[in-house]
Design a protein around this motif. Structure first.
Motif, PDB file in Angstrom:
ATOM      1  N   ARG A  68       0.821  -1.214   0.000  1.00 35.27           N
ATOM      2  CA  ARG A  68       0.000   0.000   0.000  1.00 35.27           C
ATOM      3  C   ARG A  68       0.856   1.266   0.000  1.00 35.27           C
ATOM      4  NH1 ARG A  68      -2.656  -2.773   4.475  1.00 35.27           N
ATOM      5  NH2 ARG A  68      -4.375  -4.044   3.668  1.00 35.27           N
ATOM      6  N   GLU A  69       2.107   1.146   0.420  1.00 37.69           N
ATOM      7  CA  GLU A  69       2.970   2.319   0.559  1.00 37.69           C
ATOM      8  C   GLU A  69       3.977   2.470  -0.577  1.00 37.69           C
ATOM      9  OE1 GLU A  69       4.683   1.987   4.570  1.00 37.69           O
ATOM     10  OE2 GLU A  69       3.144   3.431   5.156  1.00 37.69           O
ATOM     11  N   VAL A  70       4.114   1.426  -1.394  1.00 36.43           N
ATOM     12  CA  VAL A  70       5.168   1.398  -2.407  1.00 36.43           C
ATOM     13  C   VAL A  70       4.562   1.321  -3.810  1.00 36.43           C
ATOM     14  CG1 VAL A  70       7.038  -0.025  -3.336  1.00 36.43           C
ATOM     15  CG2 VAL A  70       6.871   0.351  -0.880  1.00 36.43           C
ATOM     16  N   ALA A  71       5.184   2.018  -4.755  1.00 36.84           N
ATOM     17  CA  ALA A  71       4.801   1.892  -6.174  1.00 36.84           C
ATOM     18  C   ALA A  71       6.072   1.743  -6.993  1.00 36.84           C
ATOM     19  CB  ALA A  71       4.002   3.105  -6.636  1.00 36.84           C
ATOM     20  N   LEU A  72       6.035   0.828  -7.956  1.00 30.64           N
ATOM     21  CA  LEU A  72       7.197   0.515  -8.785  1.00 30.64           C
ATOM     22  C   LEU A  72       6.922   0.887 -10.232  1.00 30.64           C
ATOM     23  CD1 LEU A  72       9.948  -0.897  -9.392  1.00 30.64           C
ATOM     24  CD2 LEU A  72       8.663  -3.048  -9.543  1.00 30.64           C
ATOM     25  N   LEU A  73       7.797   1.709 -10.807  1.00 34.02           N
ATOM     26  CA  LEU A  73       7.808   1.963 -12.245  1.00 34.02           C
ATOM     27  C   LEU A  73       8.865   1.042 -12.837  1.00 34.02           C
ATOM     28  CD1 LEU A  73       6.853   3.800 -14.645  1.00 34.02           C
ATOM     29  CD2 LEU A  73       8.898   5.165 -14.188  1.00 34.02           C
ATOM     30  N   SER A  74       8.419  -0.010 -13.530  1.00 34.81           N
ATOM     31  CA  SER A  74       9.340  -1.031 -14.008  1.00 34.81           C
ATOM     32  C   SER A  74       9.423  -1.020 -15.528  1.00 34.81           C
ATOM     33  CB  SER A  74       8.892  -2.417 -13.523  1.00 34.81           C
ATOM     34  OG  SER A  74       7.666  -2.775 -14.128  1.00 34.81           O
ATOM     35  N   HIS A  75      10.229  -1.938 -16.080  1.00 38.69           N
ATOM     36  CA  HIS A  75      10.354  -2.051 -17.529  1.00 38.69           C
ATOM     37  C   HIS A  75       9.042  -2.524 -18.142  1.00 38.69           C
ATOM     38  CE1 HIS A  75      14.664  -1.330 -17.354  1.00 38.69           C
ATOM     39  NE2 HIS A  75      14.743  -2.202 -16.363  1.00 38.69           N
ATOM     40  N   ALA A  76       8.293  -3.365 -17.447  1.00 37.21           N
ATOM     41  CA  ALA A  76       6.979  -3.808 -17.900  1.00 37.21           C
ATOM     42  C   ALA A  76       5.939  -2.807 -17.410  1.00 37.21           C
ATOM     43  CB  ALA A  76       6.673  -5.201 -17.356  1.00 37.21           C
ATOM     44  N   GLY A 107       7.255  14.833  -0.004  1.00 37.39           N
ATOM     45  CA  GLY A 107       7.642  13.926   1.067  1.00 37.39           C
ATOM     46  C   GLY A 107       7.802  12.475   0.664  1.00 37.39           C
ATOM     47  N   VAL A 108       7.685  12.184  -0.626  1.00 42.17           N
ATOM     48  CA  VAL A 108       7.842  10.814  -1.107  1.00 42.17           C
ATOM     49  C   VAL A 108       9.329  10.454  -1.153  1.00 42.17           C
ATOM     50  CG1 VAL A 108       7.462   9.253  -3.068  1.00 42.17           C
ATOM     51  CG2 VAL A 108       5.720  10.947  -2.459  1.00 42.17           C
ATOM     52  N   THR A 109       9.663   9.263  -0.677  1.00 43.55           N
ATOM     53  CA  THR A 109      11.025   8.743  -0.816  1.00 43.55           C
ATOM     54  C   THR A 109      11.178   8.176  -2.226  1.00 43.55           C
ATOM     55  OG1 THR A 109      11.239   8.197   1.520  1.00 43.55           O
ATOM     56  CG2 THR A 109      12.674   7.016  -0.011  1.00 43.55           C
ATOM     57  N   LEU A 113      -0.950   8.238  -9.449  1.00 42.77           N
ATOM     58  CA  LEU A 113      -2.320   7.997  -8.994  1.00 42.77           C
ATOM     59  C   LEU A 113      -2.350   7.244  -7.671  1.00 42.77           C
ATOM     60  CD1 LEU A 113      -5.367   8.137  -9.590  1.00 42.77           C
ATOM     61  CD2 LEU A 113      -5.106   6.073 -10.977  1.00 42.77           C
ATOM     62  N   LYS A 114      -1.392   6.359  -7.473  1.00 45.17           N
ATOM     63  CA  LYS A 114      -1.353   5.560  -6.243  1.00 45.17           C
ATOM     64  C   LYS A 114      -0.924   6.369  -5.027  1.00 45.17           C
ATOM     65  CE  LYS A 114       0.272   1.142  -4.426  1.00 45.17           C
ATOM     66  NZ  LYS A 114       1.150  -0.038  -4.629  1.00 45.17           N
ATOM     67  N   LYS A 115      -0.251   7.500  -5.226  1.00 41.05           N
ATOM     68  CA  LYS A 115       0.243   8.353  -4.140  1.00 41.05           C
ATOM     69  C   LYS A 115       1.075   7.548  -3.135  1.00 41.05           C
ATOM     70  CE  LYS A 115      -3.369  11.843  -4.459  1.00 41.05           C
ATOM     71  NZ  LYS A 115      -4.421  12.612  -3.747  1.00 41.05           N
ATOM     72  N   PRO A 116       2.183   6.963  -3.592  1.00 41.34           N
ATOM     73  CA  PRO A 116       2.974   6.110  -2.695  1.00 41.34           C
ATOM     74  C   PRO A 116       3.801   6.917  -1.712  1.00 41.34           C
ATOM     75  CG  PRO A 116       4.107   6.349  -4.776  1.00 41.34           C
ATOM     76  CD  PRO A 116       2.789   7.067  -4.929  1.00 41.34           C
ATOM     77  N   ALA A 117       4.183   6.272  -0.622  1.00 44.89           N
ATOM     78  CA  ALA A 117       5.158   6.863   0.294  1.00 44.89           C
ATOM     79  C   ALA A 117       6.574   6.645  -0.227  1.00 44.89           C
ATOM     80  CB  ALA A 117       5.010   6.257   1.683  1.00 44.89           C
ATOM     81  N   VAL A 118       6.765   5.550  -0.986  1.00 39.34           N
ATOM     82  CA  VAL A 118       8.061   5.221  -1.577  1.00 39.34           C
ATOM     83  C   VAL A 118       7.850   4.935  -3.062  1.00 39.34           C
ATOM     84  CG1 VAL A 118      10.036   3.651  -1.560  1.00 39.34           C
ATOM     85  CG2 VAL A 118       8.904   4.241   0.593  1.00 39.34           C
ATOM     86  N   ALA A 119       8.524   5.685  -3.929  1.00 41.99           N
ATOM     87  CA  ALA A 119       8.429   5.502  -5.373  1.00 41.99           C
ATOM     88  C   ALA A 119       9.722   4.870  -5.879  1.00 41.99           C
ATOM     89  CB  ALA A 119       8.188   6.833  -6.071  1.00 41.99           C
ATOM     90  N   LEU A 120       9.600   3.706  -6.511  1.00 34.80           N
ATOM     91  CA  LEU A 120      10.739   2.963  -7.047  1.00 34.80           C
ATOM     92  C   LEU A 120      10.748   3.134  -8.564  1.00 34.80           C
ATOM     93  CD1 LEU A 120      10.027  -0.297  -5.021  1.00 34.80           C
ATOM     94  CD2 LEU A 120      11.541   1.580  -4.350  1.00 34.80           C
ATOM     95  N   LEU A 121      11.770   3.777  -9.085  1.00 29.95           N
ATOM     96  CA  LEU A 121      11.811   4.137 -10.501  1.00 29.95           C
ATOM     97  C   LEU A 121      12.966   3.408 -11.184  1.00 29.95           C
ATOM     98  CD1 LEU A 121      11.257   7.992 -10.105  1.00 29.95           C
ATOM     99  CD2 LEU A 121       9.536   6.179 -10.224  1.00 29.95           C
ATOM    100  N   ASP A 122      12.643   2.427 -12.014  1.00 31.72           N
ATOM    101  CA  ASP A 122      13.643   1.626 -12.710  1.00 31.72           C
ATOM    102  C   ASP A 122      13.813   2.165 -14.125  1.00 31.72           C
ATOM    103  OD1 ASP A 122      15.481  -0.298 -13.346  1.00 31.72           O
ATOM    104  OD2 ASP A 122      14.129  -2.010 -13.105  1.00 31.72           O
ATOM    105  N   GLU A 123      14.923   2.863 -14.369  1.00 31.08           N
ATOM    106  CA  GLU A 123      15.226   3.497 -15.654  1.00 31.08           C
ATOM    107  C   GLU A 123      14.048   4.356 -16.127  1.00 31.08           C
ATOM    108  OE1 GLU A 123      18.081   3.650 -16.952  1.00 31.08           O
ATOM    109  OE2 GLU A 123      19.125   2.067 -15.866  1.00 31.08           O
ATOM    110  N   PRO A 124      13.631   5.355 -15.357  1.00 38.63           N
ATOM    111  CA  PRO A 124      12.463   6.154 -15.740  1.00 38.63           C
ATOM    112  C   PRO A 124      12.686   7.035 -16.961  1.00 38.63           C
ATOM    113  CG  PRO A 124      13.554   7.140 -13.862  1.00 38.63           C
ATOM    114  CD  PRO A 124      14.228   5.811 -14.093  1.00 38.63           C
TER     115      PRO A 124
END
Length: 220
Positions: free
Chosen positions: A83-91, A189-191, A155-166
Motif C-alpha cells: 500500500r505504501e510502495v509503487a514501482l515503475l518497471s520495464h513492464a 515527502g515521497v522517498t 495515482l497511487k500516491k505512494p510513500a516510496v516511489a521505485l523508478l527503474d530506468e524512468p
C-alpha cells in the motif's frame, strides 16, 4: 521530557541476498536510507539494481536477510508494504485495448479515488498525454507508455516511489518532464529510489548513492 523516538528508515536492507539458481543477484547487502532522503542506484546491467527494487516492491522475497520499508518487513507485512510502495518497471502492466484515460480510471476506481475521470484527466495533462487520451494503448510508442506508467504511479500516491530506468524511451522533453515529476514527489515527502544509467540526472535528483557490482555494494 524524553525526546520522541526517531522514525524508522525509509528503507533498510539487513544482510540481504537473493539467488536465482546458482547465481547470486544480490549478495550480503546491508544499507539504510533515512526518511527524507532519496537514493540513486547505479551499476552495470546485471549488477542487481532491478532485483533490489523488486525486493522492496515485494515482487520478490530475499533468499536470506530482511528488507524493511518504513519499519515494515517486506515478507511478513507484504500487504501493508504494497500500500505504501509503487514501482515503475520495464513492464508497464497497462491494459492494451483500453485508452490512456480508461487505464487510469480503472485503477482510480480500484483505489477508491473520488472523481476518477477528473483525476485521470489531470494526471494525463501532467505527463503530457492530453492529446492522446482516447487512443488505445496498443497504438502507443514506448515513450508514451512510459508517460502513462508514471501517471499510474502518481495515482497511487505512494510513500516510496521505485523508478527503474524512468528516463528510458523518453525524448528530451519527456526527460525534463520526468525530472520535474521526481522533484515534485520529493517535495511532497515521497522517498524516491532511482535506478538509472543517466548518472548526471540521478546525482542532481538524489542525496544518496549506492553503487552495485555483481549484487554487492561497492560504494555508498
Amino acid at each position: 521530557m524524553d525526546a520522541s523516538p526517531a522514525p524508522p528508515p525509509a528503507l533498510a536492507f539487513h544482510d540481504v541476498s537473493k539467488r536465482y539458481g546458482r547465481h547470486w543477484a544480490v549478495a550480503r547487502l546491508s544499507y539504510s536510507l533515512p526518511q527524507g532522503r532519496s537514493l540513486l542506484l547505479t551499476g552495470h546491467n546485471g549488477s542487481g539494481k532491478t532485483t533490489l527494487l523488486r525486493l522492496v516492491a515485494t515482487a520478490l522475497s530475499p533468499t536470506h536477510g530482511r528488507v524493511e520499508v518504513r519499519g515494515r518487513d517486506c515478507v511478513q507485512e507484504r500487504e501493508q508494504v504494497r500500500r505504501e510502495v509503487a514501482l515503475l518497471s520495464h513492464a508497464s502492466f497497462l491494459y492494451e485495448d483500453l485508452t490512456a484515460h480508461q487505464n487510469l480510471v480503472v485503477l482510480a476506481r480500484l483505489l477508491g479515488v473520488a472523481s476518477p475521470a477528473d483525476v485521470a484527466e489531470g494526471l494525463l495533462g501532467k505527463v503530457g498525454l492530453t492529446r492522446r487520451t482516447e487512443r488505445p494503448v496498443r497504438q502507443f510508442s514506448a515513450g508514451m507508455r512510459k508517460r502513462l506508467a508514471i501517471a499510474r504511479l502518481l495515482l497511487k500516491k505512494p510513500a516510496v516511489a521505485l523508478l527503474d530506468e524512468p528516463f528510458g524511451e523518453l525524448d528530451p522533453a519527456g526527460i525534463a518532464a520526468m525530472e520535474a515529476i521526481i522533484g515534485e514527489l520529493k517535495t511532497s515527502g515521497v522517498t524516491v529510489v532511482l535506478a538509472t544509467h543517466l548518472i548526471e540526472q540521478g546525482l542532481s535528483l538524489c542525496e544518496e548513492r549506492l553503487h552495485l557490482s555483481d549484487g554487492r555494494a561497492v560504494a555508498a
